[in-house]
Design a protein around this motif. Structure first.
Motif, PDB file in Angstrom:
ATOM      1  N   GLU A  24     -11.008  97.678  85.910  1.00 26.52           N
ATOM      2  CA  GLU A  24     -10.538  98.289  85.955  1.00 26.52           C
ATOM      3  C   GLU A  24     -10.645  99.936  86.872  1.00 26.52           C
ATOM      4  N   CYS A  77     -11.925  99.783  90.023  1.00 26.78           N
ATOM      5  CA  CYS A  77     -10.776  99.264  91.126  1.00 26.78           C
ATOM      6  C   CYS A  77      -8.838 100.022  90.793  1.00 26.78           C
ATOM      7  N   GLY A  78      -8.609  99.799  89.554  1.00 28.04           N
ATOM      8  CA  GLY A  78      -7.338 100.750  89.238  1.00 28.04           C
ATOM      9  C   GLY A  78      -7.383 101.693  89.372  1.00 28.04           C
ATOM     10  N   ARG A  79      -8.632 102.644  89.025  1.00 28.17           N
ATOM     11  CA  ARG A  79      -8.302 103.831  88.627  1.00 28.17           C
ATOM     12  C   ARG A  79      -9.112 104.842  90.278  1.00 28.17           C
ATOM     13  N   GLY A 122      -6.535 102.241  93.195  1.00 31.21           N
ATOM     14  CA  GLY A 122      -5.087 102.126  93.463  1.00 31.21           C
ATOM     15  C   GLY A 122      -3.740 101.096  93.549  1.00 31.21           C
ATOM     16  N   ASN A 127      -2.470  97.721  94.789  1.00 32.48           N
ATOM     17  CA  ASN A 127      -1.959  96.089  93.726  1.00 32.48           C
ATOM     18  C   ASN A 127      -2.414  95.123  93.395  1.00 32.48           C
ATOM     19  N   LEU A 128      -2.411  94.793  92.150  1.00 35.08           N
ATOM     20  CA  LEU A 128      -3.705  93.406  91.883  1.00 35.08           C
ATOM     21  C   LEU A 128      -2.949  92.374  91.859  1.00 35.08           C
ATOM     22  N   CYS A 160      -5.486  92.957  82.577  1.00 33.62           N
ATOM     23  CA  CYS A 160      -4.922  93.307  83.256  1.00 33.62           C
ATOM     24  C   CYS A 160      -3.936  94.106  82.595  1.00 33.62           C
ATOM     25  N   TYR A 164      -4.575  97.576  84.092  1.00 30.96           N
ATOM     26  CA  TYR A 164      -4.970  98.415  84.955  1.00 30.96           C
ATOM     27  C   TYR A 164      -4.366  99.519  85.402  1.00 30.96           C
ATOM     28  N   ALA A 208      -3.289 101.095  87.683  1.00 32.49           N
ATOM     29  CA  ALA A 208      -1.907 101.271  88.025  1.00 32.49           C
ATOM     30  C   ALA A 208      -0.790 100.372  88.441  1.00 32.49           C
ATOM     31  N   SER A 209      -0.735  99.817  87.049  1.00 37.91           N
ATOM     32  CA  SER A 209       0.850  98.311  87.556  1.00 37.91           C
ATOM     33  C   SER A 209       1.336  99.504  85.803  1.00 37.91           C
ATOM     34  N   ILE A 260       1.694  93.463  88.139  1.00 38.02           N
ATOM     35  CA  ILE A 260       0.695  92.316  89.120  1.00 38.02           C
ATOM     36  C   ILE A 260       1.089  90.935  89.520  1.00 38.02           C
TER      37      ILE A 260
END
Ligand code: SF4
Length: 388
Positions: free
Chosen positions: A239, A241-243, A246, A248-249, A280, A283, A285-286, A292
């Motif tokens: 979370e 990392c996404g915040r 941003g 891609n995962l 996921c 997440y 940024a998805s 993902i």
């Protein structure tokens, strides 16, 4: 999101530079400007005698010369006075890591084994396409996670890579390919994947610092949409990392039942499939445009049945997902074989029919030991033999 904090000379003492990653236990020396962000470069200029009120400008100029122009000497930095260049030269270096080995495959895949100042080594791989290319970089020397299909997992973790060493992998690749100054388009290093040696979310602070430099539009300028971070499933960091980043995962999934994933990807014992897939779903940024990626290595008679494919489809419900099927690239002593073409195609068809893109990754660079960690093992063996 502001990725680079504003430089305020007053609240950033010049001594901050000595906190630059890469001291005795790091690979690039503490007085190396490579890998520094704007704040650190501004502080370096002050250490070299620049007036604090000019620090922000000098930091920006140094950033431009390092990461947009790829300067390898202070003499090139013609927008900076000769005097300051001379003083910077006395105090700092622009040294890249050394290259212990560089191999190029018949298909154009190129692999570097980079050697840092403390003798530790890590790999980077460039996979070119016709008009673009991905550079796969490492985040650790070795890996603690011992995934049973992964060659790097057989090497014990030596240390985290510093932010400077992560950035330097891209700079060395760009030096070799001749991609300076940063082109606007038609780049051969258009995408970055953190899928080399190590688990990036177990070295999150350094990865975050490195990506902040890499994504800056005035430097290396690779946008978050072109960066993919691959994790084996360090759930609490996903979370964040996404915040914060941003990017891609990608998830190294490889199994659809906890019993099997506990063996293939042992971190599953701490963060089982259910928790991982919930992270996921959440997440930040998805979305449908930025799905993902679920990496699934095809292991003969281990995880490649039609029932496995159907279970994968069930698990992915509600997640904007695509699936990358990876034919296993065997390494000496590997306990698995690659699935048959028939099994791979059957698996792909089931996932595809359920509405998920499921390309089978074309093996690249098989003639140059391009499986993660192989080049490093070969180098270690060669050195042992040489010193025996
Ligand atoms: S697959 Fe990734 S996380 Fe697992 S052992 Fe290999 S490098 Fe480490």
């Amino acid at each position: 999101m502001t990725l680079v904090p504003e430089y305020r000379a007053a609240d950033r003492p010049a001594a901050t530079v000595s906190g630059h990653e890469g001291g005795p236990e790091g690979g690039l020396s503490a007085n190396n400007l490579i890998g520094m962000d704007r704040d650190q470069l501004a502080a370096a200029a002050v250490m070299a005698g620049e007036q604090p009120r000019q620090a922000r400008l000098r930091g920006r100029q140094l950033f431009h010369w390092l990461y947009h122009r790829g300067a390898t000497s202070f003499d090139e930095m013609t927008t900076i006075s000769k005097n300051l260049r001379a003083r910077l030269k006395e105090k700092f270096t622009l040294e890249r890591p050394g290259t212990s080995a560089c191999q190029q495959s018949r298909d154009g895949t190129r692999k570097w084994l980079l050697r840092f100042a403390d003798g530790q080594e890590a790999e980077a791989v460039h996979i070119p396409e016709e008009d673009r290319g991905a550079l796969c970089i490492s985040s650790q020397v070795g890996c603690t996670l011992t995934c049973s299909f992964c060659h790097t997992g057989t090497q014990r973790l030596v240390r985290n890579l510093t932010a400077a060493e992560i950035v330097a992998q891209i700079m060395v690749a760009r030096d070799t390919i001749g991609e300076w100054p940063t082109p606007k388009d038609h780049r051969m290093i258009s995408n970055i994947v953190l899928m080399g040696m190590g688990e990036p979310l177990l070295n999150y602070d350094n990865v975050r610092r490195a990506l902040t430099v890499i994504m800056d539009a005035e430097g290396i300028a690779i946008s978050k949409r072109r960066i993919t971070l691959s994790t084996s499933g360090v759930v609490p960091k996903i979370e964040q990392c996404g915040r914060e980043l941003g990017v891609n995962l990608a998830i190294s999934l490889h199994a659809v039942h906890d019993e099997l994933r506990d063996i293939l990807v042992p971190i599953n014992k701490r963060y089982p499939i259910g928790e991982l897939l919930q992270a996921c779903r959440d997440y930040p940024a998805s979305n449908n445009a930025r799905r993902i990626t679920f990496e699934y290595v095809m292991l003969r008679d281990v995880n490649d049945s039609a029932a496995d494919a159907r279970e994968l489809v069930r698990l992915l419900r509600g997640i904007p997902a695509k699936v990358n099927l990876i034919p296993f690239n065997p390494w000496p002593g590997a306990p698995y074989e690659c699935s048959t073409a028939k099994a791979i195609n059957r698996f792909a068809a089931i996932v595809n029919d359920a509405g998920y893109s499921s390309p089978v990754r074309v093996p690249r660079g098989r003639d140059i030991m391009a499986a993660c960690g192989q080049l490093k093992s070969a180098s270690v063996k060669a050195r042992r033999a040489a010193s025996a």
